[in-house]
Design a protein around this motif. Sequence first.
Motif, PDB file in Angstrom:
ATOM      1  N   HIS A  17     -49.285 -22.499  36.346  1.00  0.00           N
ATOM      2  CA  HIS A  17     -49.599 -23.473  35.305  1.00  0.00           C
ATOM      3  C   HIS A  17     -49.295 -24.900  35.728  1.00  0.00           C
ATOM      4  O   HIS A  17     -49.547 -25.834  34.981  1.00  0.00           O
ATOM      5  N   CYS A  34     -52.790 -20.127  24.267  1.00  0.00           N
ATOM      6  CA  CYS A  34     -53.944 -19.909  25.153  1.00  0.00           C
ATOM      7  C   CYS A  34     -54.204 -18.431  25.450  1.00  0.00           C
ATOM      8  O   CYS A  34     -55.348 -18.013  25.542  1.00  0.00           O
ATOM      9  N   HIS A  35     -53.122 -17.683  25.619  1.00  0.00           N
ATOM     10  CA  HIS A  35     -53.306 -16.287  26.025  1.00  0.00           C
ATOM     11  C   HIS A  35     -53.310 -15.359  24.826  1.00  0.00           C
ATOM     12  O   HIS A  35     -52.274 -14.859  24.403  1.00  0.00           O
ATOM     13  N   CYS A  70     -47.072 -19.350  24.604  1.00  0.00           N
ATOM     14  CA  CYS A  70     -48.022 -18.716  25.525  1.00  0.00           C
ATOM     15  C   CYS A  70     -49.295 -18.305  24.792  1.00  0.00           C
ATOM     16  O   CYS A  70     -50.404 -18.419  25.321  1.00  0.00           O
TER      17      CYS A  70
END
Length: 346
Positions: free
Chosen positions: A299, A270-271, A267
């Motif tokens: 997503h 990107c986050h 995760c």
Amino acid sequence: MKDLPRRKFIKGAAVLSGAAICGVATANNAKAAETLPEDFVPPPMPWGYQELDPEYVRKLGHLGYYLEECGGGSFWAIMTALKEKIGYPYTLVPLPTQEEFIEHLEAKKRGEKPKHYQGIMQHGVGGVADYGSLCGAANGAAAAVMFAFPAADMKPIVQRIMRYYETEAFPNAKSNQYAVNDEFLVPKYKSQKSLPRSASHSVLCHVSVAKWCEKSGYASGSKERSERCARITGDTAAMAVTLLNAHLKGNLETVFPLKLSEDTVSCRVCHFKGKKYEAGQFARGSMECASCHNDMTPHMAENKLKTAYGTDVGTWAGAAVVGTAAGIGTHAVAGRFSKEEPHDEE
Ligand code: HEC
Ligand code: HEC
């Protein structure tokens, strides 16, 4: 600022720490304060560190919980060990002594009204004032870390305390053994049983308690649950000291490699806390994502995203897989984690 001669200071500090332990000591405190020069200023933090024995601190943490719960207990345990080892300036912190804690519990055992004590970080109880958020054991231990080392060293140590908390099957086997063998310091146990162990994959008190209760069959208001948290307070303080020892010797990464869960790593491709909103940088942190997020529907939509590493992905869900499969592994992401700008708005 006038320099305070060390001898004179220590005399004052001893009086101060002696008086501050008493719950009704306002007058005494005032008197003690009189023995310190009016312009006395405690030395700036950090106050330094020397190697401590994690097993001793585990026992102190367990005892500390009996009077100041998880937050106060883990802070008290580490600070008390530091005070005993280093002395000044740790003598400045108003910490009741071990003997006073035990006398408090003995008095209770005799059915007498014990002396009142109030601890620093005691508000950490039950995930901050019983709100169920961050477990006090981790919170209190983290507060003690700030006394020992420069703030720049705090994150690698405290992140490991948090990660330990997520992954350890609490209570630790050692804690269970100490209780069964009566090796803890308390005169009377809430429960001396070897308690069921479970990892919560969360730093939240709420999740940690609920999962353990579900596994053990004990209610959240039971003596056993409370005893479990006493042991966890010791376990977390002991790990904090293990990490502090490792940091002192410069081998933190060997002693405790910071490995986030596979999900979290995927995760965080990107986050993470960053500037590119469209790329997913509207979240932050490294708690185990999967303990709360399992609906990945958002997503699944088609998109034209190329990952930061140039891989074409069909869907966001695909991207998460690519993230891990492409070997943007724990280390790359964990590395980014610890390299986040230290003084960025937190
Ligand atoms: C390849 C990049 C990428 C990866 C990997 C990724 N996400 Fe996302 N995620 C995004 C982007 C971009 C959005 C915004 C999508 C949108 O709103 O259209 C998003 C949206 C979200 C949202 C908000 C959904 C909503 O309702 O708006 C959540 C929650 C989320 N991601 C969680 C996760 C979790 C948990 C993981 C790991 C299992 C993960 N993401 C992995 C890029 C990513
Ligand atoms: C303790 C539970 C919890 C954990 C752990 C957690 N989240 Fe969340 N997250 C939430 C909640 C609750 C929201 C708000 C959701 C909402 O209101 O739609 C949220 C929001 C988000 C959003 C934005 C969603 C939106 O609505 O735009 C993203 C992205 C996200 N989380 C990603 C992650 C990632 C990545 C991780 C792991 C590093 C993670 N979360 C860990 C509970 C959690």
